[in-house]
Motif scaffolding. Structure first.
Motif, PDB file in Angstrom:
ATOM      1  N   VAL A 197       0.662  -1.285  -0.049  1.00 37.51           N
ATOM      2  CA  VAL A 197      -0.073  -0.048   0.081  1.00 37.51           C
ATOM      3  C   VAL A 197       0.963   1.307   0.112  1.00 37.51           C
ATOM      4  N   VAL A 198       0.736   1.966  -0.993  1.00 43.36           N
ATOM      5  CA  VAL A 198       1.361   3.268  -1.162  1.00 43.36           C
ATOM      6  C   VAL A 198       0.702   4.474  -0.413  1.00 43.36           C
ATOM      7  N   SER A 199      -0.696   4.338  -0.637  1.00 44.31           N
ATOM      8  CA  SER A 199      -1.616   5.419   0.056  1.00 44.31           C
ATOM      9  C   SER A 199      -2.973   4.710   0.070  1.00 44.31           C
ATOM     10  N   GLN A 200      -3.715   5.172   1.096  1.00 51.94           N
ATOM     11  CA  GLN A 200      -5.107   4.676   1.253  1.00 51.94           C
ATOM     12  C   GLN A 200      -5.963   5.578   1.737  1.00 51.94           C
ATOM     13  N   ASN A 201      -7.095   5.773   1.348  1.00 50.87           N
ATOM     14  CA  ASN A 201      -8.051   6.872   1.574  1.00 50.87           C
ATOM     15  C   ASN A 201      -9.537   6.154   1.683  1.00 50.87           C
ATOM     16  N   PHE A 202     -10.230   6.744   2.797  1.00 48.70           N
ATOM     17  CA  PHE A 202     -11.390   6.128   3.350  1.00 48.70           C
ATOM     18  C   PHE A 202     -12.456   7.197   3.696  1.00 48.70           C
ATOM     19  N   TYR A 203     -13.592   7.002   2.985  1.00 51.78           N
ATOM     20  CA  TYR A 203     -14.522   8.138   2.851  1.00 51.78           C
ATOM     21  C   TYR A 203     -16.069   7.407   3.337  1.00 51.78           C
ATOM     22  N   TRP A 204     -16.745   8.263   4.153  1.00 51.27           N
ATOM     23  CA  TRP A 204     -18.042   7.904   4.669  1.00 51.27           C
ATOM     24  C   TRP A 204     -19.133   8.906   3.968  1.00 51.27           C
ATOM     25  N   LEU A 205     -19.764   8.290   3.133  1.00 57.80           N
ATOM     26  CA  LEU A 205     -20.838   9.166   2.429  1.00 57.80           C
ATOM     27  C   LEU A 205     -22.329   9.000   2.591  1.00 57.80           C
ATOM     28  N   PRO A 206     -23.192  10.243   2.572  1.00 53.56           N
ATOM     29  CA  PRO A 206     -24.490  10.139   3.073  1.00 53.56           C
ATOM     30  C   PRO A 206     -25.352   9.456   2.139  1.00 53.56           C
ATOM     31  N   ASP A 207     -26.456   9.390   2.576  1.00 58.55           N
ATOM     32  CA  ASP A 207     -27.641   8.774   1.834  1.00 58.55           C
ATOM     33  C   ASP A 207     -28.254   9.646   0.672  1.00 58.55           C
ATOM     34  N   SER A 208     -29.357   9.513   0.272  1.00 61.29           N
ATOM     35  CA  SER A 208     -30.008  10.117  -0.753  1.00 61.29           C
ATOM     36  C   SER A 208     -30.611  11.503  -0.068  1.00 61.29           C
ATOM     37  N   THR A 209     -30.711  11.584   1.195  1.00 62.35           N
ATOM     38  CA  THR A 209     -31.361  12.648   1.748  1.00 62.35           C
ATOM     39  C   THR A 209     -30.247  13.702   2.547  1.00 62.35           C
ATOM     40  N   GLY A 210     -28.875  13.224   2.234  1.00 67.24           N
ATOM     41  CA  GLY A 210     -28.068  13.820   2.970  1.00 67.24           C
ATOM     42  C   GLY A 210     -27.790  13.473   4.578  1.00 67.24           C
ATOM     43  N   GLN A 211     -28.199  12.324   4.940  1.00 67.77           N
ATOM     44  CA  GLN A 211     -28.106  12.113   6.268  1.00 67.77           C
ATOM     45  C   GLN A 211     -27.338  10.890   6.248  1.00 67.77           C
ATOM     46  N   TYR A 212     -26.595  10.611   7.474  1.00 72.02           N
ATOM     47  CA  TYR A 212     -25.647   9.651   7.596  1.00 72.02           C
ATOM     48  C   TYR A 212     -26.432   8.372   8.409  1.00 72.02           C
ATOM     49  N   SER A 213     -27.400   8.000   7.840  1.00 66.88           N
ATOM     50  CA  SER A 213     -28.344   7.264   8.529  1.00 66.88           C
ATOM     51  C   SER A 213     -27.527   5.597   8.771  1.00 66.88           C
ATOM     52  N   GLY A 214     -26.461   5.222   7.887  1.00 65.54           N
ATOM     53  CA  GLY A 214     -25.961   3.973   8.186  1.00 65.54           C
ATOM     54  C   GLY A 214     -25.122   4.140   9.414  1.00 65.54           C
ATOM     55  N   LEU A 215     -24.427   5.335   9.644  1.00 62.02           N
ATOM     56  CA  LEU A 215     -23.355   5.497  10.604  1.00 62.02           C
ATOM     57  C   LEU A 215     -24.052   5.347  12.090  1.00 62.02           C
ATOM     58  N   ALA A 216     -25.418   5.701  11.992  1.00 66.70           N
ATOM     59  CA  ALA A 216     -26.276   5.507  13.227  1.00 66.70           C
ATOM     60  C   ALA A 216     -26.403   4.093  13.777  1.00 66.70           C
ATOM     61  N   ASN A 217     -26.583   2.980  12.697  1.00 63.51           N
ATOM     62  CA  ASN A 217     -27.048   1.820  12.562  1.00 63.51           C
ATOM     63  C   ASN A 217     -25.803   0.864  12.472  1.00 63.51           C
ATOM     64  N   MET A 218     -24.593   1.235  12.566  1.00 60.68           N
ATOM     65  CA  MET A 218     -23.648   0.376  12.551  1.00 60.68           C
ATOM     66  C   MET A 218     -23.602  -0.854  13.668  1.00 60.68           C
ATOM     67  N   ARG A 219     -23.148  -2.039  13.308  1.00 59.94           N
ATOM     68  CA  ARG A 219     -23.034  -2.933  14.111  1.00 59.94           C
ATOM     69  C   ARG A 219     -21.765  -2.706  15.018  1.00 59.94           C
ATOM     70  N   LYS A 220     -21.938  -3.209  16.180  1.00 57.53           N
ATOM     71  CA  LYS A 220     -20.620  -3.138  17.046  1.00 57.53           C
ATOM     72  C   LYS A 220     -19.449  -4.280  16.615  1.00 57.53           C
ATOM     73  N   VAL A 221     -18.340  -3.732  16.853  1.00 58.75           N
ATOM     74  CA  VAL A 221     -17.111  -4.677  16.216  1.00 58.75           C
ATOM     75  C   VAL A 221     -16.094  -4.694  17.474  1.00 58.75           C
ATOM     76  N   GLN A 222     -15.506  -5.735  17.455  1.00 61.53           N
ATOM     77  CA  GLN A 222     -14.669  -6.174  18.095  1.00 61.53           C
ATOM     78  C   GLN A 222     -13.217  -6.655  17.647  1.00 61.53           C
ATOM     79  N   PRO A 223     -12.299  -5.548  17.026  1.00 58.15           N
ATOM     80  CA  PRO A 223     -11.268  -5.987  16.679  1.00 58.15           C
ATOM     81  C   PRO A 223     -10.116  -6.541  17.558  1.00 58.15           C
ATOM     82  N   GLU A 224      -9.188  -7.320  16.879  1.00 53.02           N
ATOM     83  CA  GLU A 224      -8.181  -7.679  17.705  1.00 53.02           C
ATOM     84  C   GLU A 224      -7.224  -6.819  17.850  1.00 53.02           C
ATOM     85  N   ILE A 225      -6.632  -6.476  19.228  1.00 54.07           N
ATOM     86  CA  ILE A 225      -5.818  -5.328  19.387  1.00 54.07           C
ATOM     87  C   ILE A 225      -4.665  -6.037  20.081  1.00 54.07           C
ATOM     88  N   SER A 226      -3.416  -5.347  19.398  1.00 47.74           N
ATOM     89  CA  SER A 226      -2.370  -5.665  20.250  1.00 47.74           C
ATOM     90  C   SER A 226      -1.422  -4.606  20.405  1.00 47.74           C
TER      91      SER A 226
END
Length: 277
Positions: A161-190
């Motif tokens: 990977v030389v570079s990586q970019n990550f975006y969160w984009l709204p729905d058709s009404t301009g709301q971030y409805s998906g962000l409000a309903n994301m499932r919890k995640v439990q990543p492995e952390i060390s």
């Protein structure tokens, strides 16, 4: 307790906006570099009082989200999205011609399901920016109901990977409805101490699960859980795609000989405390 929870949610949202605002500032400049703009100036990198926005580091010497958004948007070689016209741009802000770049484009829904937008090879001359393609139809369809995540990567011939970019984009009404309903995640952390005052943190998101979104790392006192400042990070507020991992390097000045603990919180994960090996 409720007020504390509400305050925490507000801070997370403010960091998200702060990151995106400053990344957009640099990418907006880059999209018209040498056409409309020849430079960019940022006034006030730090507030002389406590505040939620408009600062690279705060009153307590904690680097804020906008610093990392600014660094991402101003990366020497970058592949970025222009929300104004749904186009993708490649920028080379170095003095070296960049050959054999693989551009990888993917969409992810709030549950982590991926849809590839394809891969293309590209090259770009020094101090140059150019439009790669328009993804209006793909974005409009995918984001219509709950918004969508957009992942853009640049790989070299060795698939590094030389570079990586990550975006969160709204729905058709301009709301971030998906962000409000994301499932919890439990990543492995060390977290591992590489040498005195230097720590490497690895975050791995489980395959088949949601994105580990907007992870914020901190070092804290193991007893009081108060933050240790200042700490220098080579990156922060990172998002990890399902089945992938990210490594972040931290550097600090040990004070009392006692190892700190790592604090990590994400948009879809409450704060966790991890011992450093």
């Amino acid at each position: 307790e409720r007020n504390s929870l509400v305050g925490s949610e507000m801070c997370i949202r403010d960091r998200l906006v702060n990151y995106d605002q400053y990344r957009s500032l640099m990418e907006g400049f880059s999209s018209r570099m040498w056409d409309w703009y020849t430079g960019v100036i940022i006034w006030k990198t730090q507030n002389p009082w406590t505040a939620l926005r408009g600062q690279m580091y705060d009153y307590y010497l904690d680097p804020n989200a906008c610093l990392y958004g600014l660094r991402q948007g101003g990366a020497p070689v970058n592949f970025f999205y222009n929300p104004a016209d749904t186009s993708l741009h490649l920028i080379n802000n170095t003095f070296v011609h960049q050959y054999d770049l693989m551009l990888v484009m993917s969409l992810f829904d709030k549950d982590g399901k991926e849809r590839s937008l394809g891969q293309v090879f590209a090259e770009i001359g020094p101090a140059t920016t150019r439009k790669v393609m328009d993804i209006q139809r793909s974005i409009r369809q995918a984001a219509k109901e709950e918004g969508v995540f957009l992942s853009l990567k640049i790989l070299n011939l060795d698939k590094e990977v030389v570079s990586q970019n990550f975006y969160w984009l709204p729905d058709s009404t301009g709301q971030y409805s998906g962000l409000a309903n994301m499932r919890k995640v439990q990543p492995e952390i060390s977290a591992k101490e590489m040498e005195k005052g230097k720590i490497a943190v690895s975050i791995s998101a489980p395959a088949g699960g949601p994105i580990s979104f907007f992870n914020r790392l901190s070092l804290v006192d193991p007893i009081t859980k108060k933050r240790i400042l200042p700490v220098f990070y080579d990156d922060n507020y990172v998002s990890v795609l399902p089945g992938e991992s990210r490594t972040v390097l931290l550097e600090y000045s040990p004070a009392n000989g006692q190892k700190p603990m790592l604090s990590l919180e994400a948009w879809n994960m409450p704060e966790q405390f991890i011992s450093i090996k």
